[in-house]
Design a protein around this motif. Structure first.
Motif, PDB file in Angstrom:
ATOM      1  N   UNK A 201      -6.295   8.058   2.348  1.00  0.00           N
ATOM      2  CA  UNK A 201      -7.413   8.967   2.619  1.00  0.00           C
ATOM      3  C   UNK A 201      -8.538   8.315   3.410  1.00  0.00           C
ATOM      4  N   UNK A 202      -8.891   7.082   3.049  1.00  0.00           N
ATOM      5  CA  UNK A 202     -10.051   6.454   3.678  1.00  0.00           C
ATOM      6  C   UNK A 202      -9.728   5.722   4.980  1.00  0.00           C
TER       7      UNK A 202
ATOM      8  N   UNK B 148      -3.134  10.496   6.393  1.00  0.00           N
ATOM      9  CA  UNK B 148      -1.740  10.482   6.846  1.00  0.00           C
ATOM     10  C   UNK B 148      -0.927   9.439   6.085  1.00  0.00           C
ATOM     11  N   UNK B 149      -0.078   9.913   5.174  1.00  0.00           N
ATOM     12  CA  UNK B 149       0.773   8.980   4.432  1.00  0.00           C
ATOM     13  C   UNK B 149       1.805   8.346   5.362  1.00  0.00           C
ATOM     14  N   UNK B 150       2.204   9.067   6.397  1.00  0.00           N
ATOM     15  CA  UNK B 150       3.154   8.524   7.374  1.00  0.00           C
ATOM     16  C   UNK B 150       2.536   7.348   8.134  1.00  0.00           C
TER      17      UNK B 150
ATOM     18  N   UNK C   1       3.846   3.449   7.921  1.00  0.00           N
ATOM     19  CA  UNK C   1       4.154   2.712   9.141  1.00  0.00           C
ATOM     20  C   UNK C   1       3.341   1.414   9.205  1.00  0.00           C
ATOM     21  N   UNK C   2       2.067   1.510   8.868  1.00  0.00           N
ATOM     22  CA  UNK C   2       1.202   0.327   8.895  1.00  0.00           C
ATOM     23  C   UNK C   2       1.688  -0.729   7.913  1.00  0.00           C
ATOM     24  N   UNK C   3       2.059  -0.314   6.705  1.00  0.00           N
ATOM     25  CA  UNK C   3       2.542  -1.257   5.694  1.00  0.00           C
ATOM     26  C   UNK C   3       3.800  -1.964   6.188  1.00  0.00           C
ATOM     27  N   UNK C   4       4.714  -1.214   6.772  1.00  0.00           N
ATOM     28  CA  UNK C   4       5.943  -1.825   7.298  1.00  0.00           C
ATOM     29  C   UNK C   4       5.621  -2.842   8.384  1.00  0.00           C
ATOM     30  N   UNK C   5       4.733  -2.468   9.298  1.00  0.00           N
ATOM     31  CA  UNK C   5       4.386  -3.370  10.389  1.00  0.00           C
ATOM     32  C   UNK C   5       3.691  -4.627   9.873  1.00  0.00           C
ATOM     33  N   UNK C   6       2.770  -4.458   8.922  1.00  0.00           N
ATOM     34  CA  UNK C   6       2.035  -5.601   8.382  1.00  0.00           C
ATOM     35  C   UNK C   6       2.939  -6.512   7.561  1.00  0.00           C
TER      36      UNK C   6
END
Length: 68
Positions: A10-11, A16-18, A22-27
Protein backbone atom coordinates in the motif's frame (compact mmCIF):
# COMPACT_ATOMS: atom_id res chain seq x y z
CA UNK A 1 4.31 -10.99 8.14
CA UNK A 2 1.09 -10.30 6.33
CA UNK A 3 0.56 -6.86 7.87
CA UNK A 4 4.06 -5.80 6.88
CA UNK A 5 3.55 -7.11 3.35
CA UNK A 6 0.29 -5.17 3.02
CA UNK A 7 1.97 -2.05 4.38
CA UNK A 8 4.72 -2.30 1.75
CA UNK A 9 2.19 -2.93 -1.03
CA UNK A 10 0.00 0.00 0.00
CA UNK A 11 2.66 2.53 0.96
CA UNK A 12 5.49 1.73 -1.43
CA UNK A 13 3.87 0.18 -4.50
CA UNK A 14 0.64 2.16 -4.81
CA UNK A 15 -1.46 -0.85 -3.83
CA UNK A 16 -0.04 -3.15 -6.52
CA UNK A 17 0.71 -6.60 -5.12
CA UNK A 18 2.09 -7.55 -8.55
CA UNK A 19 4.64 -4.71 -8.45
CA UNK A 20 5.60 -5.68 -4.90
CA UNK A 21 6.08 -9.35 -5.85
CA UNK A 22 8.19 -8.37 -8.85
CA UNK A 23 10.32 -6.09 -6.68
CA UNK A 24 10.88 -8.83 -4.08
CA UNK A 25 11.99 -11.28 -6.78
CA UNK A 26 14.36 -8.75 -8.30
CA UNK A 27 15.83 -7.74 -4.93
CA UNK A 28 16.23 -11.34 -3.75
CA UNK A 29 18.24 -12.26 -6.84
CA UNK A 30 20.87 -9.58 -6.32
CA UNK A 31 24.27 -10.52 -4.96
CA UNK A 32 25.11 -7.60 -2.71
CA UNK A 33 23.65 -4.98 -0.41
CA UNK A 34 24.94 -2.23 -2.71
CA UNK A 35 23.19 -3.76 -5.73
CA UNK A 36 19.99 -4.09 -3.68
CA UNK A 37 20.15 -0.41 -2.69
CA UNK A 38 20.63 0.62 -6.31
CA UNK A 39 17.64 -1.47 -7.38
CA UNK A 40 15.54 -0.16 -4.47
CA UNK A 41 16.40 3.40 -5.49
CA UNK A 42 14.90 2.68 -8.91
CA UNK A 43 11.67 1.58 -7.22
CA UNK A 44 11.81 4.66 -4.98
CA UNK A 45 11.99 6.90 -8.02
CA UNK A 46 9.32 5.00 -9.97
CA UNK A 47 6.83 4.93 -7.07
CA UNK A 48 7.79 8.29 -5.54
CA UNK A 49 8.72 6.96 -2.11
CA UNK A 50 9.06 9.27 0.88
CA UNK A 51 12.65 8.39 1.74
CA UNK A 52 12.16 9.64 5.30
CA UNK A 53 9.27 7.25 6.01
CA UNK A 54 9.53 4.45 8.55
CA UNK A 55 8.40 1.97 5.90
CA UNK A 56 11.33 2.79 3.62
CA UNK A 57 13.73 2.66 6.57
CA UNK A 58 12.38 -0.80 7.51
CA UNK A 59 12.86 -2.00 3.94
CA UNK A 60 16.47 -0.80 3.90
CA UNK A 61 17.12 -2.65 7.19
CA UNK A 62 15.66 -5.83 5.67
CA UNK A 63 17.84 -5.44 2.59
CA UNK A 64 20.92 -5.07 4.79
CA UNK A 65 20.00 -8.23 6.74
CA UNK A 66 19.41 -10.14 3.51
CA UNK A 67 22.46 -8.94 1.60
CA UNK A 68 24.76 -7.44 4.24
Amino acid sequence: GLNERLQYINELFNGSSEAFSDAVKRLDNLGSYQDALIEASKFAHEYNWDLESETVEELVIKLKRRHG
